[in-house]
Design a protein around this motif. Structure first.
Motif, short mmCIF file in Angstrom:
data_model
loop_
_atom_site.label_atom_id
_atom_site.label_comp_id
_atom_site.label_asym_id
_atom_site.label_seq_id
_atom_site.Cartn_x
_atom_site.Cartn_y
_atom_site.Cartn_z
N GLN A 149 0.84 -1.19 0.00
CA GLN A 149 0.00 0.00 0.00
C GLN A 149 0.88 1.25 0.00
OE1 GLN A 149 -2.87 0.23 3.15
NE2 GLN A 149 -3.87 2.01 2.27
N ARG A 200 -3.23 4.22 -2.97
CA ARG A 200 -3.10 3.28 -4.09
C ARG A 200 -2.31 2.07 -3.63
NH1 ARG A 200 -1.90 7.48 -9.03
NH2 ARG A 200 -3.71 8.77 -8.58
N TYR A 201 -2.42 1.00 -4.42
CA TYR A 201 -1.72 -0.24 -4.11
C TYR A 201 -0.79 -0.60 -5.26
CZ TYR A 201 -5.09 -0.75 -0.38
OH TYR A 201 -5.84 -0.54 0.75
N ASN A 212 -5.67 2.01 -8.30
CA ASN A 212 -6.29 3.16 -7.65
C ASN A 212 -7.64 2.68 -7.13
OD1 ASN A 212 -7.81 5.48 -7.06
ND2 ASN A 212 -6.66 6.70 -8.54
N GLU A 213 -7.70 2.43 -5.85
CA GLU A 213 -8.90 1.85 -5.24
C GLU A 213 -10.11 2.77 -5.37
OE1 GLU A 213 -9.97 -0.51 -1.17
OE2 GLU A 213 -8.68 1.24 -1.01
N VAL A 249 -0.39 -0.60 -10.63
CA VAL A 249 -0.80 0.35 -9.61
C VAL A 249 -2.31 0.41 -9.66
CG1 VAL A 249 -0.69 2.73 -8.79
CG2 VAL A 249 1.35 1.65 -9.80
#
Length: 134
Positions: free
Chosen positions: A71, A76-77, A102-103, A100
């Protein structure tokens, strides 16, 4: 490859409930190839290991493979995984992928690299919750 697309189509709500969140991402290749049009990220509840599945993993492994998740501070993850023994010439290739996620926007940006090759392996797409029947 056909099994992945069928699995993803069936996955959109017809499968038996499982204790995991699957994100089904429709991805457009914006580079020189090796980006799957559908990628599924699985995040199990209860401490299970995250996994990834796409057409290249289906072809080389036949089942989802482990996924590393980190995280970032901006919400973002960063997701990373490696697919080996991909059919390529003059010899099978290994590609390291980095996505990447973007939740908040449910968007994903993907890049890949092959040691010693300068090809552009990139893609972008939208993700939505679903279920992968695997």
């Amino acid at each position: 490859m056909k099994r992945l697309f069928l699995a993803c189509a069936v996955a959109m709500g017809l499968g038996a409930p499982v204790s995991a969140l699957d994100l089904v991402c429709n991805v457009k290749d914006t580079g020189d190839g090796f980006i799957s049009p559908v990628i599924v990220f699985r995040f199990p509840d209860g401490g299970g290991s995250p996994e990834v599945f796409d057409v290249f993993i289906e072809e080389t492994k036949g089942a989802p493979i482990p996924l590393r998740v980190r995280q970032r501070n901006d919400g973002r993850y960063v997701l990373t995984w490696r697919v080996s023994n991909l059919p390529a010439r003059p010899r099978p290739a290994t590609i390291g992928y980095r996505a990447v996620l973007n939740e908040a926007r449910t968007q994903v940006t993907i890049s890949g690299s092959i040691r010693g090759v300068l090809n552009s392996i990139n893609g972008r797409g939208q993700c939505q919750p679903g279920k992968l029947n695997q």
